[in-house]
Write a protein that holds these residues in place. Structure first.
Motif, PDB file in Angstrom:
ATOM      1  N   TRP A  98     -12.436  -1.208  -7.943  1.00  0.00           N
ATOM      2  CA  TRP A  98     -11.752  -1.636  -6.717  1.00  0.00           C
ATOM      3  C   TRP A  98     -11.680  -3.153  -6.549  1.00  0.00           C
ATOM      4  CZ3 TRP A  98      -8.167   0.945  -4.570  1.00  0.00           C
ATOM      5  CH2 TRP A  98      -8.203   2.338  -4.524  1.00  0.00           C
ATOM      6  N   PRO A  99     -12.728  -3.928  -6.850  1.00  0.00           N
ATOM      7  CA  PRO A  99     -12.563  -5.384  -6.745  1.00  0.00           C
ATOM      8  C   PRO A  99     -11.451  -5.918  -7.656  1.00  0.00           C
ATOM      9  CG  PRO A  99     -14.878  -4.818  -6.744  1.00  0.00           C
ATOM     10  CD  PRO A  99     -14.129  -3.551  -7.092  1.00  0.00           C
ATOM     11  N   ASN A 100     -11.290  -5.322  -8.835  1.00  0.00           N
ATOM     12  CA  ASN A 100     -10.201  -5.728  -9.727  1.00  0.00           C
ATOM     13  C   ASN A 100      -8.848  -5.370  -9.127  1.00  0.00           C
ATOM     14  OD1 ASN A 100     -11.957  -6.749 -11.689  1.00  0.00           O
ATOM     15  ND2 ASN A 100     -12.142  -4.760 -12.678  1.00  0.00           N
ATOM     16  N   PHE A 101      -8.746  -4.165  -8.549  1.00  0.00           N
ATOM     17  CA  PHE A 101      -7.497  -3.763  -7.900  1.00  0.00           C
ATOM     18  C   PHE A 101      -7.168  -4.708  -6.739  1.00  0.00           C
ATOM     19  CE2 PHE A 101      -8.355   0.792  -9.422  1.00  0.00           C
ATOM     20  CZ  PHE A 101      -7.451   0.685 -10.481  1.00  0.00           C
ATOM     21  N   PHE A 102      -8.189  -5.095  -5.977  1.00  0.00           N
ATOM     22  CA  PHE A 102      -7.966  -6.024  -4.867  1.00  0.00           C
ATOM     23  C   PHE A 102      -7.436  -7.362  -5.384  1.00  0.00           C
ATOM     24  CE2 PHE A 102      -9.651  -3.278  -1.741  1.00  0.00           C
ATOM     25  CZ  PHE A 102      -9.511  -3.870  -0.492  1.00  0.00           C
ATOM     26  N   ALA A 103      -7.985  -7.840  -6.489  1.00  0.00           N
ATOM     27  CA  ALA A 103      -7.494  -9.103  -7.069  1.00  0.00           C
ATOM     28  C   ALA A 103      -6.026  -8.959  -7.464  1.00  0.00           C
ATOM     29  CB  ALA A 103      -8.350  -9.494  -8.273  1.00  0.00           C
TER      30      ALA A 103
ATOM     31  N   TYR B 165     -18.840   6.860  -9.492  1.00  0.00           N
ATOM     32  CA  TYR B 165     -19.252   5.869  -8.498  1.00  0.00           C
ATOM     33  C   TYR B 165     -19.249   4.464  -9.098  1.00  0.00           C
ATOM     34  CZ  TYR B 165     -22.181   3.455  -5.067  1.00  0.00           C
ATOM     35  OH  TYR B 165     -22.674   2.563  -4.155  1.00  0.00           O
ATOM     36  N   GLN B 166     -19.852   4.304 -10.276  1.00  0.00           N
ATOM     37  CA  GLN B 166     -19.897   2.991 -10.926  1.00  0.00           C
ATOM     38  C   GLN B 166     -18.491   2.527 -11.304  1.00  0.00           C
ATOM     39  OE1 GLN B 166     -22.464   1.016 -10.888  1.00  0.00           O
ATOM     40  NE2 GLN B 166     -23.770   2.592 -10.002  1.00  0.00           N
ATOM     41  N   GLY B 167     -17.657   3.461 -11.723  1.00  0.00           N
ATOM     42  CA  GLY B 167     -16.275   3.116 -12.056  1.00  0.00           C
ATOM     43  C   GLY B 167     -15.532   2.583 -10.842  1.00  0.00           C
ATOM     44  N   ALA B 168     -15.725   3.224  -9.700  1.00  0.00           N
ATOM     45  CA  ALA B 168     -15.075   2.777  -8.465  1.00  0.00           C
ATOM     46  C   ALA B 168     -15.625   1.422  -8.027  1.00  0.00           C
ATOM     47  CB  ALA B 168     -15.255   3.818  -7.360  1.00  0.00           C
TER      48      ALA B 168
ATOM     49  N   LEU C  88       0.814  -1.227   0.000  1.00  0.00           N
ATOM     50  CA  LEU C  88       0.000   0.000   0.000  1.00  0.00           C
ATOM     51  C   LEU C  88       0.843   1.271   0.000  1.00  0.00           C
ATOM     52  CD1 LEU C  88      -2.743  -0.852   2.676  1.00  0.00           C
ATOM     53  CD2 LEU C  88      -2.948  -0.963   0.175  1.00  0.00           C
ATOM     54  N   THR C  89       2.142   1.155   0.327  1.00  0.00           N
ATOM     55  CA  THR C  89       2.925   2.375   0.546  1.00  0.00           C
ATOM     56  C   THR C  89       4.237   2.461  -0.232  1.00  0.00           C
ATOM     57  OG1 THR C  89       4.004   1.422   2.493  1.00  0.00           O
ATOM     58  CG2 THR C  89       1.976   2.704   2.868  1.00  0.00           C
ATOM     59  N   GLN C  90       4.639   1.416  -0.918  1.00  0.00           N
ATOM     60  CA  GLN C  90       5.880   1.477  -1.692  1.00  0.00           C
ATOM     61  C   GLN C  90       5.529   1.698  -3.162  1.00  0.00           C
ATOM     62  OE1 GLN C  90       8.430  -1.879  -0.798  1.00  0.00           O
ATOM     63  NE2 GLN C  90       8.482  -1.372   1.384  1.00  0.00           N
ATOM     64  N   PRO C  91       5.998   2.825  -3.738  1.00  0.00           N
ATOM     65  CA  PRO C  91       5.598   3.197  -5.105  1.00  0.00           C
ATOM     66  C   PRO C  91       5.790   2.094  -6.149  1.00  0.00           C
ATOM     67  CG  PRO C  91       6.771   5.003  -4.090  1.00  0.00           C
ATOM     68  CD  PRO C  91       6.876   3.840  -3.140  1.00  0.00           C
ATOM     69  N   HIS C  92       6.905   1.371  -6.109  1.00  0.00           N
ATOM     70  CA  HIS C  92       7.121   0.332  -7.125  1.00  0.00           C
ATOM     71  C   HIS C  92       6.117  -0.811  -6.965  1.00  0.00           C
ATOM     72  CE1 HIS C  92       9.461  -1.379  -3.799  1.00  0.00           C
ATOM     73  NE2 HIS C  92       9.426  -2.549  -4.435  1.00  0.00           N
ATOM     74  N   LEU C  93       5.656  -1.066  -5.739  1.00  0.00           N
ATOM     75  CA  LEU C  93       4.639  -2.097  -5.535  1.00  0.00           C
ATOM     76  C   LEU C  93       3.254  -1.574  -5.884  1.00  0.00           C
ATOM     77  CD1 LEU C  93       5.921  -3.718  -2.202  1.00  0.00           C
ATOM     78  CD2 LEU C  93       6.254  -4.524  -4.565  1.00  0.00           C
ATOM     79  N   LEU C  94       2.956  -0.327  -5.517  1.00  0.00           N
ATOM     80  CA  LEU C  94       1.669   0.283  -5.898  1.00  0.00           C
ATOM     81  C   LEU C  94       1.486   0.243  -7.417  1.00  0.00           C
ATOM     82  CD1 LEU C  94       1.625   3.329  -3.492  1.00  0.00           C
ATOM     83  CD2 LEU C  94      -0.223   1.668  -3.716  1.00  0.00           C
ATOM     84  N   GLU C  95       2.573   0.489  -8.138  1.00  0.00           N
ATOM     85  CA  GLU C  95       2.498   0.494  -9.597  1.00  0.00           C
ATOM     86  C   GLU C  95       2.147  -0.889 -10.143  1.00  0.00           C
ATOM     87  OE1 GLU C  95       5.415   1.495 -13.352  1.00  0.00           O
ATOM     88  OE2 GLU C  95       5.706   2.582 -11.464  1.00  0.00           O
ATOM     89  N   GLU C  96       2.543  -1.941  -9.427  1.00  0.00           N
ATOM     90  CA  GLU C  96       2.257  -3.294  -9.905  1.00  0.00           C
ATOM     91  C   GLU C  96       0.791  -3.683  -9.775  1.00  0.00           C
ATOM     92  OE1 GLU C  96       4.819  -6.589  -9.150  1.00  0.00           O
ATOM     93  OE2 GLU C  96       6.485  -5.240  -8.631  1.00  0.00           O
ATOM     94  N   TRP C  97       0.081  -3.162  -8.778  1.00  0.00           N
ATOM     95  CA  TRP C  97      -1.311  -3.606  -8.593  1.00  0.00           C
ATOM     96  C   TRP C  97      -2.340  -2.490  -8.757  1.00  0.00           C
ATOM     97  CZ3 TRP C  97      -4.607  -1.811  -4.816  1.00  0.00           C
ATOM     98  CH2 TRP C  97      -4.033  -1.112  -3.752  1.00  0.00           C
ATOM     99  N   LEU C  98      -1.904  -1.234  -8.662  1.00  0.00           N
ATOM    100  CA  LEU C  98      -2.871  -0.134  -8.740  1.00  0.00           C
ATOM    101  C   LEU C  98      -2.568   0.758  -9.940  1.00  0.00           C
ATOM    102  CD1 LEU C  98      -5.324   1.218  -7.401  1.00  0.00           C
ATOM    103  CD2 LEU C  98      -3.754   2.370  -5.844  1.00  0.00           C
TER     104      LEU C  98
END
Length: 132
Positions: free
Chosen positions: A117-122, A110-113, A24-34
């Motif tokens: 978000w479920p895709n980002f969680f996956a 709202y619909q986009g979120a 959740l807090t390291q930029p290189h990891l955030l880039e991989e999932w978000l």
């Protein structure tokens, strides 16, 4: 006062809060999932998330390592807040994300979120499985 909508995603994840916090807090990891970002885990830090569709402006509002992370999320029309809550469990972590502040006249956001978000969680769960 105008009524606003929230998107909430909750998962029990079989990893300790410290491991999830890294994602959740390291930029290189955030880039991989978000998304691509210039995130830094400092209170008041302003940053962006960017993707092929555009970008969102953010500012860290609250940060308590391995427990809570909250930041604004928006653009010229959207003003929301994303809050991550990590709660240790016997089998790992209960992870909760809430994005709040969608106005009723913003159904596309709202619909986009709700869809995104479920895709980002996956993606996040896949990343966590690959981390040491």
């Amino acid at each position: 006062m105008t009524e606003t909508l929230s998107v909430v995603v909750e998962r029990d994840i079989p990893y300790p809060p410290e491991k999830i916090w890294r994602a959740l807090t390291q930029p290189h990891l955030l880039e991989e999932w978000l998304m691509k970002t210039d995130f830094q885990p400092n209170l008041g830090h302003r940053f962006k998330f960017s993707a092929e569709w555009g970008s969102v402006d953010c500012e860290i509002l609250e940060i308590e390592p391995n427990r809570t992370l909250s930041y604004t999320w928006g653009d010229t029309r959207l003003k929301t807040t994303v809050t991550w809550t990590l709660t240790p469990t016997e089998k790992g972590t209960s992870l909760r994300m809430e994005q709040q502040g969608f106005r009723e006249d913003q159904p596309r956001y709202y619909q986009g979120a709700k869809a995104g978000w479920p895709n980002f969680f996956a993606n996040l769960e896949q990343l966590l499985a690959s981390l040491n």
